[in-house]
Design an enzyme around this catalytic site. Structure first.
Site, PDB file in Angstrom:
ATOM      1  CB  THR A 184      -0.907   0.070   1.245  1.00 14.83           C
ATOM      2  OG1 THR A 184      -0.081   0.261   2.386  1.00 14.83           O
ATOM      3  CG2 THR A 184      -1.712  -1.183   1.420  1.00 14.83           C
ATOM      4  CD  GLU A 329      -4.592  -2.375   3.764  1.00 13.88           C
ATOM      5  OE1 GLU A 329      -5.238  -1.986   2.761  1.00 13.88           O
ATOM      6  OE2 GLU A 329      -3.839  -1.622   4.411  1.00 13.88           O
ATOM      7  CE  LYS A 437     -11.511  14.212  14.028  1.00 12.80           C
ATOM      8  NZ  LYS A 437     -10.527  14.109  12.944  1.00 12.80           N
ATOM      9  CD1 TRP A 442     -16.291  14.953  14.060  1.00 13.17           C
ATOM     10  CD2 TRP A 442     -16.386  12.928  13.093  1.00 13.17           C
ATOM     11  NE1 TRP A 442     -15.513  14.092  14.796  1.00 13.17           N
ATOM     12  CE2 TRP A 442     -15.572  12.844  14.235  1.00 13.17           C
ATOM     13  CE3 TRP A 442     -16.589  11.779  12.326  1.00 13.17           C
ATOM     14  CZ2 TRP A 442     -14.948  11.663  14.616  1.00 13.17           C
ATOM     15  CZ3 TRP A 442     -15.984  10.605  12.700  1.00 13.17           C
ATOM     16  CH2 TRP A 442     -15.163  10.554  13.842  1.00 13.17           C
TER      17      TRP A 442
HETATM   18  P1  ADP Z   1      -3.729   3.295  -1.166  1.00  9.85           P
HETATM   19  O1  ADP Z   1      -4.063   3.623   0.262  1.00  9.85           O
HETATM   20  O2  ADP Z   1      -2.514   2.497  -1.370  1.00  9.85           O
HETATM   21  O3  ADP Z   1      -3.983   4.415  -2.104  1.00  9.85           O
HETATM   22  P2  ADP Z   1      -6.051   1.626  -1.451  1.00  9.85           P
HETATM   23  O4  ADP Z   1      -6.581   1.435  -2.814  1.00  9.85           O
HETATM   24  O5  ADP Z   1      -5.834   0.462  -0.627  1.00  9.85           O
HETATM   25  O6  ADP Z   1      -4.752   2.306  -1.699  1.00  9.85           O
HETATM   26  O7  ADP Z   1      -6.961   2.688  -0.702  1.00  9.85           O
HETATM   27  C1  ADP Z   1      -8.098   2.284  -0.021  1.00  9.85           C
HETATM   28  C2  ADP Z   1      -8.861   3.464   0.461  1.00  9.85           C
HETATM   29  O8  ADP Z   1      -9.351   4.236  -0.621  1.00  9.85           O
HETATM   30  C3  ADP Z   1     -10.105   3.132   1.246  1.00  9.85           C
HETATM   31  O9  ADP Z   1      -9.817   2.825   2.567  1.00  9.85           O
HETATM   32  C4  ADP Z   1     -10.924   4.398   1.104  1.00  9.85           C
HETATM   33  O10 ADP Z   1     -10.534   5.397   2.022  1.00  9.85           O
HETATM   34  C5  ADP Z   1     -10.571   4.872  -0.271  1.00  9.85           C
HETATM   35  N1  ADP Z   1     -11.611   4.482  -1.218  1.00  9.85           N
HETATM   36  C6  ADP Z   1     -11.622   3.432  -2.045  1.00  9.85           C
HETATM   37  N2  ADP Z   1     -12.745   3.416  -2.772  1.00  9.85           N
HETATM   38  C7  ADP Z   1     -13.474   4.489  -2.407  1.00  9.85           C
HETATM   39  C8  ADP Z   1     -14.745   5.031  -2.782  1.00  9.85           C
HETATM   40  N3  ADP Z   1     -15.490   4.473  -3.730  1.00  9.85           N
HETATM   41  N4  ADP Z   1     -15.165   6.140  -2.155  1.00  9.85           N
HETATM   42  C9  ADP Z   1     -14.428   6.735  -1.206  1.00  9.85           C
HETATM   43  N5  ADP Z   1     -13.232   6.283  -0.801  1.00  9.85           N
HETATM   44  C10 ADP Z   1     -12.754   5.171  -1.401  1.00  9.85           C
END
Ligand code: ADP
Length: 539
Positions: A184, A329, A437, A442
Site C-alpha cells: 500500500t 488489504e 472537526k 464532523w
Molecule cells: P492506497 O491507500 O494504497 O492508495 P487503497 O486502494 O488500498 O490504496 O486505498 C483504499 C482506500 O481508498 C479506502 O480505505 C478508502 O478510504 C478509499 N476508497 C476506495 N474506494 C473508495 C470510494 N469508492 N469512495 C471513497 N473512498 C474510497
C-alpha cells in the site's frame, strides 16, 4: 471425512489452463509500451505463460521467491501474473509512481532478485540500482529490436522467451501458498506489504465475476484502466481469464485520447478505474465531441465518485456507473453499487443519489461500523463509525511487519468512517484522518468536494480542514478551474449554499492550478493541510 468433496487446491494456474481449453479463441488486446497495439488469444497467451514459467526456472527463481514487476497493463505483464504465481513464486507488482526511496525500500524489503520492467522505467532503475543489493536479473519487457541502451546489464524478455519450451507441468501445492504481493502506498511511514494467497485470489475472482458484482462473462469486453500494479488491477486479469472475457490492456496510455481509441476500437463495454482517470476521459470526450457508444458500465473506486461524474456518464454516454469501494488489504473488492430491482424502480434523480453510496458488500465480505467505544453501531443510514471488515480475501497482517493495530477481534479496521443503511448500503463519510472537526462536530470533506466539483467551471477540487482559532478546524475549498472557464469565490459559495448545511460551508475558496495526488490517484490531503495551515489563523 468419508463421502466428502474432492480435495482440489485452488490455484492461479488453473485460470489459464481453463481459459486455454474453454476460451481458446477469446482475445487479449494490449497497447505495447514500445508502440503499437498487439492482440492474441488466450490459447496463445497460455503457451507464452508456460514459456515464461520455464524462463523463471532458468533465472533461478525458486518456490516462494519474490519476483518484481515495474510494468503497465500489458499482455507481457499478464503472462507474468500466471507464470510467476502458477510456478509457486510470488509476483510482487511495484507501483512506479512511488517515490524512488519507497521503491528501493520495497524491493529490498521483499528481497526481489529478479525484476521485469517496461522500457519507460529503465532510467528509474539506472538511478537506484546501486541501492538494490539483492537484485540479480533485470528483464526488459520489450521486443528485441527495441531493447534500450543502458549502463545496466539488461536482458530482453522476448528474446529469452523465444528460447524456452512451451511445455511445462504446473506444480501442485497448498492453496494457502502466497501468490502475489502488493504494497500500500502508505501516506505515512514505509509502505506495507499485503500478501495474497492462491485461495484468496481465486475466491475473490469467483465472487467478483458474479452479476451482482462486476458481472464479467465471455460477452464482456473489459478495459481495466486501474493499473496491474495497484491491487492486481482489482483482480480483473483473473476474473477475465476465468470467464473468457475480451481483456483490453491500455499499456502506458492513460490519457483520454489513448483510452478512447482502445474503447472505440475494441468496443469495450466494461471499464474500471479511479475518478481522476475518468476526469481526463470525460474532458477529452467533451472537447472532441466524442461518445462512448459501446460502454455499458463504468466501475469507479479508489476515491468517491462525484454525482456529476455519475450523471455525465449516464446522460452523455448512456453508461451506468457502478460505484465500488475496497482497499489493498481487501484484494480489493469490498462493496459494489450495482443495478437491482429496487434501484430500477427509482426516479433518475433518486437513482443518482443512491449511486453516490459505495454500495453493498459482495458475498464473502462482512462489514460493520463501530463507535469510539469499539461497540457496533446500528445500520440505520445515519449513525457513522469506523468501518471494519472481515472475510476470506481480507489480510490478517502485513508482510514481515509488526504493526497489528488495525486488527481486533478478527476484524480489520479500514481507517474509513462510514454509515450503513437498513438495506446494507455503505456510504463512506471520509477517511478518519481527513474528517474535518469543526466545533466538536464532523464535516465530510468528501461530500463537500463532490458537490463543488459539480459546478460546470470546476475541473477538480479538494476540501481540507485547516486550523481555526475558534472552531478548531474549518473547511477550506481548493478549486482547479476548467480551461477557458471562470468562476469566482462568491459564485462557488452560492453554488454550494442550497446544497449543504450552513456550518459545512467552506470559510474560504482558493483557486489553484494543480492538486497533489498519491501514487494511487487519491488527493494528498495531508500535504494540502500542511501547505494551507495558516489560512484561518493568519500567521
Ligand atoms: P492506497 O491507500 O494504497 O492508495 P487503497 O486502494 O488500498 O490504496 O486505498 C483504499 C482506500 O481508498 C479506502 O480505505 C478508502 O478510504 C478509499 N476508497 C476506495 N474506494 C473508495 C470510494 N469508492 N469512495 C471513497 N473512498 C474510497
Amino acid at each position: 471425512m468419508h463421502g466428502l468433496m474432492m480435495d482440489m487446491q485452488l490455484s492461479i494456474a488453473s485460470f489459464i489452463t481453463h481459459a486455454e481449453k474453454v476460451h481458446s479463441r477469446a482475445r487479449i488486446v494490449s497497447r505495447k509500451p514500445e508502440g503499437g497495439i498487439f492482440s492474441y488469444t488466450y490459447a496463445d497467451a497460455a503457451k507464452r505463460v508456460r514459456q515464461a514459467a520455464n524462463l523463471l526456472k532458468k533465472l533461478g527463481v525458486k518456490h516462494q521467491d519474490r519476483v518484481a514487476t515495474l510494468a503497465w497493463n500489458t499482455h507481457r505483464h499478464y503472462e507474468l501474473y500466471f507464470a510467476v504465481s502458477g510456478s509457486g513464486a510470488i509476483l510482487h507488482t511495484v507501483n512506479p509512481r512511488l517515490f524512488p526511496e519507497q521503491i528501493i525500500y520495497i524491493l529490498n524489503h521483499a528481497e526481489d532478485e529478479v525484476l521485469f520492467v517496461d522500457i519507460q522505467f529503465i532510467p528509474l532503475i539506472e538511478k537506484i540500482k546501486s541501492q538494490l543489493l539483492l537484485l540479480k536479473h533485470i528483464v526488459v519487457l520489450v521486443d528485441k529490436e527495441k531493447m534500450p541502451q543502458s549502463t545496466l546489464p539488461l536482458v530482453c524478455y522476448e528474446e529469452l522467451l523465444a528460447a524456452e519450451s512451451d511445455r511445462y507441468e504446473w506444480p501442485q501445492f497448498d492453496e494457502n501458498t502466497a501468490a502475489t504481493l502488493c504494497y500500500t502506498s502508505g501516506t505515512t511511514g514505509h509502505p506495507k506489504g499485503v500478501l495474497y494467497s492462491h485461495r484468496s485470489t481465486v475466491i475473490h475472482a469467483m465472487g467478483s465475476v458474479s452479476l451482482d458484482a462486476l458481472g464479467i462473462s465471455s460477452a464482456t469486453v473489459v478495459l481495466p484502466v486501474v493499473p496491474m500494479f495497484h491491487v492486481n488491477a482489482w483482480g480483473v486479469p483473473y476474473a477475465a481469464t476465468a470467464s473468457g472475457a475480451t481483456l483490453v490492456l491500455p499499456g502506458a496510455g492513460m490519457d483520454g485520447a489513448s483510452i478512447f481509441e482502445l474503447i472505440d476500437n475494441e468496443k469495450a463495454n466494461l471499464l474500471l478505474g479511479v475518478p481522476t482517470v475518468w476526469l481526463a476521459l470525460l474532458q477529452y470526450c467533451e472537447r472532441e465531441k466524442k461518445t462512448l457508444h459501446s460502454v455499458q458500465e463504468v466501475v469507479i473506486g479508489g476515491s468517491a465518485a462525484p454525482m456529476s461524474m455519475i450523471r455525465e456518464f449516464q446522460e452523455k454516454h448512456n453508461a451506468f456507473v457502478i460505484h465500488a469501494w475496497g482497499m489493498t488489504e481487501m484484494s480489493p473488492m469490498g462493496t459494489l453499487n450495482t443495478m437491482n430491482p429496487h434501484m430500477a424502480s427509482l426516479s433518475q434523480e433518486e437513482r443518482y443519489k443512491l449511486q453516490t453510496k459505495q454500495g453493498r458488500p459482495i458475498y464473502g465480505v462482512e462489514l460493520r461500523i463501530v463507535g469510539a467505544d469499539g461497540l457496533p453501531m446500528p445500520h440505520d443510514g445515519k449513525s457513522f463509525g469506523r468501518l471494519q471488515v472481515r472475510g476470506p480475501w481480507i489480510a490478517k497482517s502485513y508482510y514481515k511487519h509488526e504493526d497489528r493495530s488495525a486488527w481486533e477481534d478478527g476484524w480489520f479496521d479500514t481507517g474509513d468512517v462510514a454509515t450503513v443503511d437498513e438495506n446494507g448500503y455503505m456510504n463512506i463519510v471520509d477517511r478518519a484522518k481527513d474528517v474535518i472537526k469543526s466545533g466538536g462536530e464532523w464535516i465530510s470533506s468528501i461530500d463537500v468536494e463532490n458537490i463543488a466539483v459539480g459546478h460546470p467551471a470546476v475541473a477538480e477540487c479538494a476540501v481540507v480542514g485547516v486550523p481555526h482559532p475558534k472552531w478548531d478546524e474549518r473547511p477550506l475549498l481548493l478549486v482547479i478551474k476548467k480551461p477557458g472557464q471562470d468562476v469566482t469565490k462568491e459564485q462557488m459559495l452560492e453554488f454550494l449554499a442550497d446544497k449543504i448545511v450552513k456550518w459545512w460551508m467552506p470559510d474560504e475558496v482558493l483557486f489553484v492550478t494543480e492538486l497533489p495526488h498519491t501514487p494511487t490517484g487519491k488527493l494528498l490531503k495531508r500535504d494540502l493541510r500542511e501547505t494551507f495551515k495558516d489560512v484561518y489563523t493568519g500567521h
